[in-house]
Structure formats: C-alpha cells, structure tokens
Design a protein around this motif. Sequence first.
Motif, PDB file in Angstrom:
ATOM      1  N   ASN A 161       0.798  -1.155   0.015  1.00 44.14           N
ATOM      2  CA  ASN A 161       0.045  -0.048   0.024  1.00 44.14           C
ATOM      3  C   ASN A 161       0.786   1.153   0.091  1.00 44.14           C
ATOM      4  O   ASN A 161       1.445   1.451   0.977  1.00 44.14           O
ATOM      5  N   LEU A 162       0.905   1.929  -1.070  1.00 47.27           N
ATOM      6  CA  LEU A 162       1.644   3.145  -1.352  1.00 47.27           C
ATOM      7  C   LEU A 162       0.795   4.312  -1.335  1.00 47.27           C
ATOM      8  O   LEU A 162       1.287   5.383  -2.145  1.00 47.27           O
ATOM      9  N   TRP A 163      -0.427   4.139  -1.124  1.00 48.11           N
ATOM     10  CA  TRP A 163      -1.406   5.242  -1.491  1.00 48.11           C
ATOM     11  C   TRP A 163      -1.033   6.698  -0.809  1.00 48.11           C
ATOM     12  O   TRP A 163      -0.554   6.840   0.329  1.00 48.11           O
ATOM     13  N   ASP A 164      -1.447   7.689  -1.756  1.00 44.95           N
ATOM     14  CA  ASP A 164      -1.345   8.794  -1.255  1.00 44.95           C
ATOM     15  C   ASP A 164       0.208   9.460  -0.963  1.00 44.95           C
ATOM     16  O   ASP A 164       0.557   9.559   0.166  1.00 44.95           O
ATOM     17  N   ASN A 165       1.214   9.279  -1.604  1.00 45.17           N
ATOM     18  CA  ASN A 165       2.318   9.924  -1.646  1.00 45.17           C
ATOM     19  C   ASN A 165       2.780  10.678  -2.892  1.00 45.17           C
ATOM     20  O   ASN A 165       1.774  11.127  -3.343  1.00 45.17           O
ATOM     21  N   GLN A 166       3.844  10.965  -3.329  1.00 44.34           N
ATOM     22  CA  GLN A 166       4.546  11.805  -4.250  1.00 44.34           C
ATOM     23  C   GLN A 166       5.416  10.970  -5.202  1.00 44.34           C
ATOM     24  O   GLN A 166       6.398  11.372  -5.782  1.00 44.34           O
ATOM     25  N   LEU A 167       4.938   9.629  -5.273  1.00 43.66           N
ATOM     26  CA  LEU A 167       5.848   8.706  -6.035  1.00 43.66           C
ATOM     27  C   LEU A 167       5.465   9.023  -7.529  1.00 43.66           C
ATOM     28  O   LEU A 167       4.424   9.487  -7.779  1.00 43.66           O
ATOM     29  N   SER A 168       6.594   8.825  -8.213  1.00 45.15           N
ATOM     30  CA  SER A 168       6.520   9.056  -9.672  1.00 45.15           C
ATOM     31  C   SER A 168       7.189   7.820 -10.639  1.00 45.15           C
ATOM     32  O   SER A 168       7.660   6.995  -9.982  1.00 45.15           O
ATOM     33  N   GLY A 169       7.227   8.292 -11.814  1.00 44.95           N
ATOM     34  CA  GLY A 169       7.552   7.254 -12.835  1.00 44.95           C
ATOM     35  C   GLY A 169       6.830   6.278 -13.307  1.00 44.95           C
ATOM     36  O   GLY A 169       5.508   6.273 -13.057  1.00 44.95           O
ATOM     37  N   HIS A 170       6.983   5.243 -14.163  1.00 42.20           N
ATOM     38  CA  HIS A 170       6.263   4.264 -14.863  1.00 42.20           C
ATOM     39  C   HIS A 170       5.980   3.036 -13.899  1.00 42.20           C
ATOM     40  O   HIS A 170       6.784   2.725 -12.917  1.00 42.20           O
ATOM     41  N   ILE A 171       4.933   2.536 -14.162  1.00 40.25           N
ATOM     42  CA  ILE A 171       4.597   1.136 -13.511  1.00 40.25           C
ATOM     43  C   ILE A 171       5.307   0.287 -14.237  1.00 40.25           C
ATOM     44  O   ILE A 171       4.862  -0.142 -15.430  1.00 40.25           O
TER      45      ILE A 171
ATOM     46  N   PRO B 136       1.939   4.279 -19.536  1.00 41.04           N
ATOM     47  CA  PRO B 136       0.541   3.217 -19.611  1.00 41.04           C
ATOM     48  C   PRO B 136       0.572   2.194 -18.429  1.00 41.04           C
ATOM     49  O   PRO B 136       1.824   2.076 -17.654  1.00 41.04           O
ATOM     50  N   ILE B 137      -0.239   1.719 -18.299  1.00 44.44           N
ATOM     51  CA  ILE B 137      -0.204   0.397 -17.468  1.00 44.44           C
ATOM     52  C   ILE B 137       0.197  -0.899 -18.102  1.00 44.44           C
ATOM     53  O   ILE B 137      -0.385  -1.028 -19.019  1.00 44.44           O
ATOM     54  N   PRO B 138       1.189  -1.449 -17.713  1.00 39.92           N
ATOM     55  CA  PRO B 138       1.842  -2.591 -18.445  1.00 39.92           C
ATOM     56  C   PRO B 138       0.771  -3.660 -18.475  1.00 39.92           C
ATOM     57  O   PRO B 138       0.273  -4.091 -17.578  1.00 39.92           O
ATOM     58  N   SER B 139       0.703  -4.305 -19.587  1.00 37.08           N
ATOM     59  CA  SER B 139      -0.155  -5.524 -19.719  1.00 37.08           C
ATOM     60  C   SER B 139       0.341  -6.669 -18.915  1.00 37.08           C
ATOM     61  O   SER B 139      -0.373  -7.643 -18.621  1.00 37.08           O
ATOM     62  N   SER B 140       1.572  -6.763 -18.537  1.00 36.53           N
ATOM     63  CA  SER B 140       2.149  -7.669 -17.654  1.00 36.53           C
ATOM     64  C   SER B 140       1.430  -7.822 -16.400  1.00 36.53           C
ATOM     65  O   SER B 140       1.423  -8.800 -15.708  1.00 36.53           O
ATOM     66  N   VAL B 141       0.478  -6.721 -16.005  1.00 39.90           N
ATOM     67  CA  VAL B 141      -0.155  -6.809 -14.813  1.00 39.90           C
ATOM     68  C   VAL B 141      -1.066  -7.879 -14.596  1.00 39.90           C
ATOM     69  O   VAL B 141      -1.281  -8.754 -13.538  1.00 39.90           O
TER      70      VAL B 141
END
Length: 1002
Positions: free
Chosen positions: A368-378, A401-406
């Motif tokens: 759970n990393l909700w509500d931070n200031q994290l950035s970059g790609h997933i 984008p959301i990677p299809s590997s999810v």
Amino acid sequence: MSALLQFKNSFTVDRGFASRDPLAYPKTESWKLESAGNVSSSSCCSWEGVECDNSTGRIIALNLSSSCLYGSINSNSSLFRLVHLQRLNLADNHFNNSEIPSGVGLLSSLTHLNLSSSVFSGQIPTEISKLTKLVTLDLGCNGTSELCAGLLKLRSLGLTNLVQNLSNLQVLALDNVDLSSEVPVRVANLSSLTYLSLESCGLYGVFPASIFRLPKLEYVSLVSNGNLTGHLPEFNSTSPLQFLQLSTTSFSGELPDSLGDLQSLKFLNVERCNFSGSFPSSFSNLTELTYLSFRGNPFTAQRLDSLPWLWKLAKLDTLYIGQTNLQGKIPSSIGNLSHLVTLGLAGNELEGEIPPELVNLPRLAKLNLWDNQLSGHITSCLTNMTQISFLDLSSNYFDGPIPSSVSQLQNLQFLWLFGNLLSGIVELDTFLQMKRLQILQLSWNELSCLAGTKQNVTPPQLLLLGLGSCNLSEFPSFLKDQTQMGRLDLSNNNIRGEVPQWFSNMSVSTLQFLNLSRNALTGFDQVMRTLPWKKLDALDLSSNYLQGSVPIPPASIRFYLVSNNGLTGNFPESMCNLSSLVTLDLSSNFLSGMLPSCLGNTSNTLSVLNLQSNRFHGTIPEIRTNGTQMKMIDFSQNELEGQLPRSLANYSMLEFIDFGDNLLSDIFPSWLGSLPQLQVLILRSNRFHGVIGKPNSNSFQRLRIIDLSGNSFTGDLPREYFQLWKSMQIVNNSTGKVSYMKQCLSQLCLPPQPFLYTSYGQYDYSMMMINKGIETYYPKISDSFTVIDLSANMFEGNIPDLIGELKALHLLNLSNNLLTGHIPPSLGNLGALESLDLSQNRLSGEIPQELNRLNFLAVIDVSYNNLSGPIPSGKQFNTFPKSSFEGNQGLCGDPVLRKCEASEPESLSEGDQDTDSWIEFDWKPVLIGWGSGLLIGMAIGCVFISENCTWFAEKIKKIIKRMHGRRQESTAELNWVGELEEEAEETEEELHDELDLKGEDT
C-alpha cells in the motif's frame, strides 16, 4: 450425566449461526445413552467436550465452544448442578441475548470462565466477582460491531468491584463490554496478570502506566477507546511483554527508548494515536518483532532512508508506517526485510520511483503506497511479485501506460491505481482474465478504456469497479454478468442516452454504491416507480441530462444526489418515506410547486437537505421532527415566501443555513443564535427588514460566514454581534492541509479505508457569494474561511471600531448602505482581509494609512463616498485601480490622477540654523529629488502656460542661496549645490527663449 443431558435438551442446534470458527460443529451430538432405559452403561466422561477428574469421576471441565448452540440459559439450568466445574467454556455460541445467569456464582471452584462471543446481553452479574479462584475471565465479544456493541454492560458492578477479589487473575478479556469508566489503579495489583484485553469498552481518563510494569504481563490490547489517554512508561529490560496494541486511543507523548529493551516483543501496534517525536533508534534491538504499526501519528518529519534501524528487523512480516510524515525515497535497503508479507507506507510524502528491491521481496502479498508523491512508470517488473494479492498505488504521480504484464499477477485480488497520471489505452479484457480479481479501481487518470469483452471469456465476479474519468462512451457489456458487485463508479465519462434495461438487472441484491454522475444520461430505458437495487446505500446521478420526474430510490437509500439535471415536476412526497435518508440533493433542476407538508416529517437521520436553484414557491413547511442529525439546509434560489420556520431552532447540529435569493419576509432570526454548531448563515436577496436588536449572550459563537446582503435591514450595524463572533477573532495559523465543510458518505471519508474508497467519499457544502465584486460560486467551503456581507441594506451610523477585533476576517462588504463617519483605523488590524468594500455610503474623512498593513488585501472599493485627503501609497495600494476610489471629490493621489497639495517648505528660524537635528538629517537626497523633480516638472509646465516663468527660476536660486548661507560645511561638500545653481540660471534663459519662440499667444 442427567444434568448434561438436560442442558443439551434446553438448546437447539443452529448450524447457520455466523461462528468465528469455520470448523464449528455441534459437540453435543455425541452425548447419547448407549443402552435403553434410564440408566446408561457408559460414562459421560467420554463425551466430547467433557472432562472428568480421574480419581473422583467428577466433571471438572466443560468445553462447548463453537458448538452451534442456540437458546437461553437461566439460573435454574442443570448446568449449575455441576458444582465441581473448574473450567467452563461456552464461547462462540448464540444465547439469544439472554443475560448471564446469576447461578454462575454457584460454580465456586471455577478457575477458567469463557463466555466470549456468545450473544449474552445485559448487566454482568455481581456473582462473578465472588469467584475468587478465577485465573481466566473472558466475557469479550470478537464478532462484528453490530453483533457485539453494547450487548454486555459492567456499569452497575464496575471494573473496580469486579477485580478487587480476583487476585489470582492471569487472563482478563472484556472486549466490547460497555465499561464506560476509568481503568482503576487496582488492576496494577494483579501481580499474576499475563493477558489484558479491554478493546472498545468506552474507557476514558488516564490509563495507569504502572499496569505496563506488571512483572508477568505479556499481552495488552486497549484498541478503540478513543477517550482513553496516557503515555508509555520506561520499561524494564526483564519485562516479558510480547504483544502491545494501543491503536485508536488518545495515548500521546514520545515513544520511550526503553521500548527497544523489550527483547520478547513480537507485536507493536500504536496506530492512530497521538504519539509524537522521532522513532527511537533503539528499535533495532527488537529482533523478535514480526508486526509493527506506527501509522496515523503526528511524528516529527523524517526521511525514510535515514532510519537504518528499520532495515535490521529481519523477522518483520507486517510493517505499517503510513501517515507519519515520512519523506525522501524508498531506500533499496528495504530489500533486507525478506520476510515481509504486508507493507503500508500510505499517506506520507515519499517521492521518487519504486526501487526494484521492493518488488522483488519474495513473500510480499500486500503493498500500500497510497497518497504519496511517487512517480515514474509502473514497470513490468511488477510481474515478479508473484504472491501479491493487494496492490494500492493510488493518489501518486505515476505516469505512462499500465503494463499489460499486470494480468500475469494471478494472485491479485485488489488493484488500486486511481488518482495518478496514467495514460494510454486500457483494454479491460486484460483484467477480466485475472480470475481472482475482486477490486479494480482505475478512476481519475488520463486513460481511455475499451469496454469490449472477448468471446469465451468469463469475467471474475467483482466487488468494486472504478472506471471514473476513463473516456467510456457506453456501459461495459461485461457488467451484464456481474451478480456480486457492491460498488460501481462510472462517473465523469461520455456515456450518453438512456441507461439500458439490462443494467437495471445487474447485482440487484448486492449493489450498495453507484456513481453515474457527470455523464450525458437522459434517463432509464424503462419506466420504474422505484430503482431496483435492494441494498443501495449511495446513488449519485448528478450532472447529467435526466428529464422527467425524480427517480425514486429504494427504501435502503441513505445518500441520494441528483443535482444539475433537467428534472421537472413537484417534490415527490414518497421521498418523505425514506426512513434511512442522510443526504438528499435535488438542487439545480426545474422542480416546481409547493414543498409538501410531509417534508417536515423527514427521517430523523437526515443530515443534508439541498433544494437550491429550483422553482419551488409558497411557504417553507415547519419541521416537526427533532432534527438531531440535520447539519446543512440549502433552499436558496427559489421563490419561497413567508417566514423562516421557527422549528429550525430545534436542529442543534445545524452548521450551514442558506435561504438566499427567495421572497422571504421576516425580521432577523436572532433565535438561530442558540444553535451551538452554526457556522454559515446566508439570507441574501430576500425581504428581511427591521432593526437587528441586541443578541442574547453566547449567540452565534461559531458563526464565521454571514451574508445578509440585499435586504431591508435598518438601524446601526449590529456591533453587539461583532463581539460575539469568536470564530472570526481567532486566526488559524495551521500550515497543514486545508479542510472543508462536508458530510461523510458512510465511512468513505474517514481515515483511509481503501476497500470502501471510490471516486469520492464526501459531500462538500457549497455556496454562492459576492467576492471582490464578483458573484462567485464556492464548490467547497474552507473551514477557515470567514465573511461578513451586510451590503445593500439601509444600515446607518458609524462603522464600529471593534470590527477591527475580527482578525480572522477574509471578506468584509458594507457597501450600498447609509453609513456615515470615518473609516476606523482599526480595520488595519484585519491581517487576513482579502477584500474590503465600503462603496456607496456617506463616509467622510481620510482613508486611514493603517490599511497599508493589510498584506493580503487584493481588492478595496471605497468609491462614491465623501472621502478626502491623500490615498495611501505603497504595497497593495499601488495596484488598486481608479475605480476603487472614484466618486470621492476630495481624494487625491496617483490612482485618481489628482495631485495632493504640497505645503511650501518653511524657512528655518535663526535659532534652528545650527542645530544638530538639521545637520543629522540626510538632506542631500531630499534636495536632489525635490530640486531636480520640481525644477523639471515645473519647467515643462511653464512651457504650456501663458504666465512668465522668470519667477520660477528666481525662486529656485533664492532657495539654493539660502541653503548656502545656512549650511556650515566644507566647500567640497557644497560643490554640487553650486552646480545646481548654475543649472537653474541656464534653465531660466532656456525658458525665456522657449516663450519667445511660442509668442505672445502661448
């Protein structure tokens, strides 16, 4: 045996009871006689749950926990004939809300008594306090809050009386028992105590710190006693404490370093308390710790990558440190926590990208990393998280984008990605291949979702789906197959036309939350008297193109929002029958007619009633309910007339009242001053009239926004009220996040509850108001915003000086009245003031220079008064336009292009010629500025007037010569004065030549 059989026969077996134990079964089914007749050849000691003394044959223990028993026990029960019982366990059964029978006192040999989670109710009998041999006493309830809350009470006996004779107690568990008391110091005398659990007991006062030092204490849980205060003491290194849980209490202070000496500590949970300071570095010694939660405490801001002790806790499997003011990046050393199963870092200020060491933790199942200031790609490396079942990356700055590997995360059940900057096209079929998926939340990104479903793909049964702001143009067809959906968000899309008929058949028995707002829907495909979802709790249809009459929600509805549509017709009287309604918003439609009298009989649960901007007419019905929950009423922008209903005074919880822009005719409702929570009162643009009399003491103590503009009030300004408005006198210097007036939608806007969260979790109060001369709509109202608007009335007399005590005031509008006298200099004390409008009055005198202290003042309007004198200059006053001051013939200064008369410099008397004060004055820059500026300015002016300007140059020469004589300084110091004298002579000649050229007619 006879007693046991009678006890068995007094109950029925209910296998449907929601037992805590999934393996529950009826143990008493084995209690049978093996031969016919009244005498058995077998011993009951062999029956399941029965234990006998080997030497005497007496029954000493009875364990019927989780045995599906249903029924009641009274004091005549055959159970109490088993007087040699030492251990009695009836936990996890259903005793039908009966009281614990006083006959339990007959079992004087009891050492262990466990009646937990068995649906007993009422007062705990005093006879239990006489069981002096008790070692274990468990009367707690560990079921759901609905099943447990308030069933058992200890008020008549009291915790002090309960424990005073139980000196042998080792285990005391009273979870969810209504104690409503302080924790007595006497508990610290229980020297054998190893286990203490008092969760959700209504405890208050200060918890005795000495209890934590009991020599054998291993387990302490005080969860969910919000009024219980206290602090953690210094611990002894010999303490055997293994489990410490204080979450959701009011414990405070710093965490002591000695916590790190508790070498046996395995579980530490202090979340949502008031602990402060820094994390003790001594925690690196807690090598046995497996569970650690600090979340929701106001600790000093620290960088996560500067906590080296944390990465030494090698046995940790659960770590929650969200909402603790952590900053910096997630360090790669987090990879040292190889046993980590759950990691919660939500609600901090963490930045940067997710380190690869994090996603490679082999056992990680919940992140759970909700509500931070994290950035970059997933990144696609998420596919390495093969065990992950819960992933929350929402409310950050992830992009791309959301990677299809999810879709390869086949164990994933909960996926939260809402509120980021994710972009690109998302084929929902990708997620529909994840068979275990229960929650998918993609709302509030920059995604374009394709709703098609591939052939032969059976989608998972989702509990929650969030596709808000996903550029959908139609309802996703896979919703047809959803039968267990609880929460659905399709808001802020491009879905047009009617809601299809098949959609009304989706999850009819389970849907609780539905948000279709901000689309282009025109109605439902079929005519329905009542919407079909039986358990619907919250429905948002606002900001669409719905037409016709108001759709009627089911009886279960609590939050119904259908504002900003094209609905017509009368207020539906069937709305009055919605007994669970909490929030009703029908604003900004075309509803008409008179408000029905049944509106005064609405549910006692109603908290928000918004009928703003319709076409309702007639009088407002009197409210005949007690109104204990009502917080917000908005009937503004209608055609309502008559008086305000006096029954509003019964609404003790009212915070917000807006009846603006109607035809109401009444005097000032001073009787509303008795409402202790009232913060906003808007009566603008009506027909209120008369003098605002003196208030009762303590009236309107919390009022911070009042708008009485556009009425016919007379008399002096209500100075006595200004003194009472305490909320306008105290400046909020908090630098934290801005909070707003709102109504929570169920539990959705309480501290983070990701399972419940959808695209919104609260209903924001809103209002219309004149700000800085412009009618402004406020979709949210800050808790610190303060306003006084008394404009467009017939107030007269002076502006009272004491208005300067309202130091928290942001907007002050007294325009369009009959006010006289001066502008009080005390207005310069209003340090938070952003807008000041005193225009269209009869004010006189000067504009106080003190107003220059108002650093936040963005707009001032004093036009069309009788003001005179110089307009203050500098700071904000250099930015105000001419229109702010026009209509005041006596004002002068740059904004009105009217110069102020400057007094001619007076010659110094002989006695002043040699004074030190004149010498100390830095006269050179003054003379340079005055001399050159005045010389050039007047010279240019002389060119364009007909009078001879010789006098001007002569005047300049005389002034300079006079200064020569008065200054006793070196020749070098005065060289520049001689040069200026020569320049004056040259200027005289040039002026003569210029006038000759222009001729006599110039």
